[in-house]
Design an enzyme around this catalytic site. Structure first.
Site, PDB file in Angstrom:
ATOM      1  N   CYS A   1      -3.408   6.792  -2.872  1.00 58.80           N
ATOM      2  CA  CYS A   1      -4.682   6.693  -2.147  1.00 58.80           C
ATOM      3  C   CYS A   1      -5.481   7.991  -2.291  1.00 58.80           C
ATOM      4  O   CYS A   1      -4.971   9.018  -2.749  1.00 58.80           O
ATOM      5  CB  CYS A   1      -4.422   6.376  -0.675  1.00 58.80           C
TER       6      CYS A   1
ATOM      7  N   GLU B   1       3.672   9.651  -0.979  1.00 59.87           N
ATOM      8  CA  GLU B   1       3.365  10.821  -1.811  1.00 59.87           C
ATOM      9  C   GLU B   1       3.260  12.086  -0.967  1.00 59.87           C
ATOM     10  O   GLU B   1       3.786  13.144  -1.310  1.00 59.87           O
ATOM     11  CB  GLU B   1       2.027  10.613  -2.544  1.00 59.87           C
TER      12      GLU B   1
ATOM     13  N   CYS C   1      -4.025  11.154  -0.561  1.00 60.95           N
ATOM     14  CA  CYS C   1      -2.908  11.749  -1.303  1.00 60.95           C
ATOM     15  C   CYS C   1      -3.395  12.472  -2.556  1.00 60.95           C
ATOM     16  O   CYS C   1      -2.871  13.522  -2.924  1.00 60.95           O
ATOM     17  CB  CYS C   1      -1.872  10.682  -1.661  1.00 60.95           C
TER      18      CYS C   1
HETATM   19  N1  THU Z   1       0.767   3.889   1.106  1.00 61.71           N
HETATM   20  C1  THU Z   1       1.495   4.866   0.505  1.00 61.71           C
HETATM   21  O1  THU Z   1       2.537   5.282   1.021  1.00 61.71           O
HETATM   22  N2  THU Z   1       1.048   5.374  -0.663  1.00 61.71           N
HETATM   23  C2  THU Z   1      -0.039   4.916  -1.336  1.00 61.71           C
HETATM   24  O2  THU Z   1      -0.374   5.441  -2.364  1.00 61.71           O
HETATM   25  C3  THU Z   1      -0.813   3.798  -0.799  1.00 61.71           C
HETATM   26  C4  THU Z   1      -0.482   3.390   0.588  1.00 61.71           C
HETATM   27  C5  THU Z   1       1.268   3.315   2.353  1.00 61.71           C
HETATM   28  C6  THU Z   1       0.473   3.639   3.589  1.00 61.71           C
HETATM   29  C7  THU Z   1       0.830   2.477   4.482  1.00 61.71           C
HETATM   30  O3  THU Z   1       2.053   2.774   5.138  1.00 61.71           O
HETATM   31  C8  THU Z   1       1.066   1.320   3.522  1.00 61.71           C
HETATM   32  O4  THU Z   1       1.272   1.915   2.260  1.00 61.71           O
HETATM   33  C9  THU Z   1      -0.063   0.328   3.464  1.00 61.71           C
HETATM   34  O5  THU Z   1      -1.263   0.956   3.248  1.00 61.71           O
END
Ligand code: THU
Length: 130
Positions: free
Chosen positions: A90, A55, A93
């Site tokens: 998360c 994101e 984000c």
């Molecule tokens: N991750 C994202 O890219 N977006 C999210 O909303 C949740 C987590 C990624 C971060 C990391 O590279 C992997 O997912 C595991 O946490």
């Protein structure tokens, strides 16, 4: 652009994820109010904390291109080689979204076979902003 079309672009962006350490790959497609789409994927790092979520990758790419007004983001993710699961943005984000978007900004996620549409106000109430 429909939610389904935006999600299709997020699914495609996920193919570029660099998720060497978690094996969890995420794709995002961010829609501007002018109708442009900026994609993002997660980009991990051996030192872990420099990792950027899909994101934020999409947001920072759009900001760098001069965009400031956004209407929606589609997000999808799952373990590499397995079927995608419900993948919520998360907290970090959500905070980045709140820097640029109002409470009605739409967050589109996969919920089983269907798509769910949430708002930033629902995902980050009482957000911190200066
Ligand atoms: N991750 C994202 O890219 N977006 C999210 O909303 C949740 C987590 C990624 C971060 C990391 O590279 C992997 O997912 C595991 O946490």
């Amino acid at each position: 652009m429909t939610n389904k079309e935006l999600m299709k672009l997020a699914i495609k962006a996920r193919e570029n994820a660099y998720s060497k350490y978690s094996s969890f790959s995420v794709g995002a497609a961010l829609l501007t109010k002018s109708g442009k789409v900026f994609i993002g994927c997660n980009v991990e790092n051996a030192a872990f904390s420099p990792t950027c979520c899909a994101e934020r990758t999409a947001f920072f790419s759009a900001i760098a291109a001069g965009e400031r007004d956004f209407s929606a983001i589609a997000v999808c993710g799952g373990n590499v080689g397995e079927s995608r699961i419900k993948c919520m943005p998360c907290g970090v984000c959500r905070q980045v979204m709140s820097e640029f978007c109002n409470e009605d900004f739409k967050i589109i996620i996969e919920d089983g076979e269907a798509l769910s549409e949430l708002t930033l106000g629902e995902l980050l109430p009482f957000s911190f902003n200066l």
